[in-house]
Write a protein that holds these residues in place. Structure first.
Motif, mmCIF file in Angstrom:
data_model
loop_
_atom_site.group_PDB
_atom_site.id
_atom_site.type_symbol
_atom_site.label_atom_id
_atom_site.label_comp_id
_atom_site.label_asym_id
_atom_site.label_seq_id
_atom_site.Cartn_x
_atom_site.Cartn_y
_atom_site.Cartn_z
ATOM 1 N N GLN A 26 0.935 -1.006 -0.388
ATOM 2 C CA GLN A 26 0.466 0.075 0.176
ATOM 3 C C GLN A 26 0.897 1.242 -0.113
ATOM 4 N N ASN A 27 1.939 1.384 0.491
ATOM 5 C CA ASN A 27 2.874 2.088 0.944
ATOM 6 C C ASN A 27 4.024 2.421 -0.815
ATOM 7 N N GLU A 28 3.701 1.612 -1.765
ATOM 8 C CA GLU A 28 4.742 1.552 -2.593
ATOM 9 C C GLU A 28 3.975 2.346 -3.396
ATOM 10 N N THR A 29 5.266 2.748 -4.937
ATOM 11 C CA THR A 29 5.072 3.510 -5.651
ATOM 12 C C THR A 29 5.230 3.295 -6.529
ATOM 13 N N LEU A 30 4.454 3.205 -8.241
ATOM 14 C CA LEU A 30 5.363 2.690 -9.275
ATOM 15 C C LEU A 30 5.399 4.575 -9.982
ATOM 16 N N CYS A 31 6.578 4.729 -10.930
ATOM 17 C CA CYS A 31 6.348 4.958 -12.382
ATOM 18 C C CYS A 31 6.534 4.688 -13.257
ATOM 19 N N ALA A 32 6.747 5.162 -14.623
ATOM 20 C CA ALA A 32 7.188 4.678 -15.548
ATOM 21 C C ALA A 32 7.724 5.190 -16.342
ATOM 22 N N ASP A 33 8.924 5.469 -17.165
ATOM 23 C CA ASP A 33 9.738 6.079 -18.438
ATOM 24 C C ASP A 33 10.145 5.261 -19.836
ATOM 25 N N ALA A 34 8.983 6.316 -21.130
ATOM 26 C CA ALA A 34 9.388 5.729 -22.071
ATOM 27 C C ALA A 34 10.478 6.001 -23.065
ATOM 28 N N ASN A 35 11.168 6.771 -21.956
ATOM 29 C CA ASN A 35 12.736 7.742 -23.363
ATOM 30 C C ASN A 35 12.359 7.840 -24.623
ATOM 31 N N GLN A 36 11.283 8.444 -24.299
ATOM 32 C CA GLN A 36 10.811 9.157 -25.643
ATOM 33 C C GLN A 36 10.404 8.029 -26.777
ATOM 34 N N ALA A 37 9.292 7.170 -26.559
ATOM 35 C CA ALA A 37 9.510 6.600 -27.382
ATOM 36 C C ALA A 37 7.913 6.646 -28.608
ATOM 37 N N TRP A 38 7.529 7.179 -28.449
ATOM 38 C CA TRP A 38 5.941 7.099 -28.755
ATOM 39 C C TRP A 38 5.409 8.652 -29.628
ATOM 40 N N SER A 39 5.098 8.655 -30.628
ATOM 41 C CA SER A 39 4.124 9.163 -31.283
ATOM 42 C C SER A 39 2.974 10.216 -30.328
ATOM 43 N N LEU A 40 2.582 10.535 -30.599
ATOM 44 C CA LEU A 40 1.395 11.454 -29.857
ATOM 45 C C LEU A 40 0.734 10.839 -29.709
ATOM 46 N N ALA A 41 -0.310 9.719 -30.994
ATOM 47 C CA ALA A 41 -0.614 9.320 -30.815
ATOM 48 C C ALA A 41 -1.081 7.718 -30.152
#
Length: 380
Positions: A192-207
């Motif tokens: 419950q006290n843990e946090t998860l983030c994500a990093d795409a490293n500039q991978a995507w187009s807007l869509a």
């Protein structure tokens, strides 16, 4: 009291790794670092680190750039303080960088020199860098575990949790369907006290980015980092922010006080992440960190390199205060661990800020010597 540089040392290192570090744009097959030491005419010294992760031959290139293309601007020259060095070198290298189109390498070398000069200035006063920047600096900062490959996240998060982390960041941007499926599964394993983030490293187009944030809208991600290229059109960033309930993060590929002022002013980012080894060093990023905090945004310094840059980033975060987290790459890196950043503590979830002068570094650890690929010195 002005600072006259009498000696400059730079060394590039490269350590083979058994497990390459993969991002959406490429793979690191070894761990590089460039460490720089400056010394003034009174014998006071300071240490800094220059960004060297990309391209593959970047470490040696930047070390030689410092010695062979910038030495004439440094040795025997006097500077009023670190911001004076930063501004002077930025101005004097403008045409050199323009001539070869290598803005990034010049900025990165200046950033490493800036950190070393700040370390020197703090050491002169007998204060830690954190307290030199802010007398009320924190004595420790919280950390999050970074560099976690989404495909190996179950194991890497478990190991990071055992090391004392309660916040984690996984790398995505490889396969949209697989990444979102694995992310959803990871949330079932968190406390419950843990946090998860994500990093795409500039991978995507807007869509593509819009598809990701729509699919993951029900997941309580702490932030989504660099879902678009850093130089994507401002309108694309605005559209994505309007479309996303997940806070957007970025900053490691933003440069200049004006660039960060624009990023702050757009209202797009909930988290901004300057990297002291890529632009600004300690003095430039200190100004930016204060602006981020004053705007009510979250300041979380980006860093993925050796021990000097990590320690310097921790001091900067301690000075800035707030609810920021220090990024700690959990992949093996002897060029970081040899500095014993946690001073023997097994708990990596909190980073201590000692009161020793400067960054607390006097010499480079002996155990990294076998990995040196280039070393040079300039002196009067």
């Amino acid at each position: 009291m002005s600072i006259t540089l009498s000696r400059i040392n730079v060394s590039a290192y490269r350590v083979p790794v058994s497990s390459p570090v993969a991002t959406s744009f490429g793979v690191m097959h070894n761990r590089p670092a460039v460490f720089v030491r400056v010394e003034d005419s009174d014998g006071t010294f300071g240490w800094g680190e220059i960004f060297a992760n990309w391209p593959a031959a970047g470490a040696e290139h930047r070390a030689r750039l410092l010695i062979e293309d910038m030495g004439d601007l440094l040795l025997g020259r006097s500077f009023d303080n670190t911001p004076d060095l930063f501004a002077t070198l930025t101005r004097q290298t403008h045409i050199r960088a323009l001539q070869c189109g290598e803005w990034g390498p010049f900025r990165q070398v200046i950033a490493g020199l800036d950190t070393a000069m700040t370390d020197l200035e703090a050491r002169r006063t007998g204060q830690s860098v954190a307290r030199f920047l802010a007398p009320d600096a924190q004595s420790s900062v919280p950390c999050y575990a970074s560099g976690i490959a989404i495909a190996q996240a179950d194991d890497q998060i478990a190991l990071s949790r055992a090391a004392g982390f309660s916040a984690f960041k996984v790398k995505v941007g490889f396969d949209m369907a697989r990444d979102t499926r694995l992310l959803a599964g990871l949330f079932q394993t968190l406390a419950q006290n843990e946090t998860l983030c994500a990093d795409a490293n500039q991978a995507w187009s807007l869509a593509e980015a819009q598809s990701f944030v729509t699919t993951c809208a029900d997941l309580p991600l702490g932030w989504l980092e660099e879902p678009l290229p850093a130089d994507a059109a401002p309108g694309d960033w605005r559209d994505l922010a309007d479309h996303s309930v997940i806070p957007l993060a970025g900053g490691e590929n933003i440069t200049g006080t004006d660039g960060f002022a624009d990023a702050i002013g757009t209202g797009v980012f909930g988290v901004l992440q300057p990297d002291i080894a890529k632009w600004g060093g300690l003095s430039g990023c200190w100004t930016v960190a204060q602006a981020i905090r004053e705007a009510g945004l979250r300041y979380c310094p980006h860093f993925l390199g050796g021990g000097i840059g990590l320690i310097a980033s921790a001091h900067l975060l301690a000075a800035a205060g707030g609810d920021g987290l220090l990024e700690v790459d959990v992949n093996p890196n002897p060029l970081r661990d040899a500095f014993d950043p946690w001073r023997g503590a097994e708990d990596r979830g909190t980073f201590p800020i000692p009161d020793s002068p400067g960054l607390g570094i006097t010499t480079l650890p002996e155990e990294i010597a076998p990995y040196v690929t280039y070393s040079a010195e300039l002196h009067l």
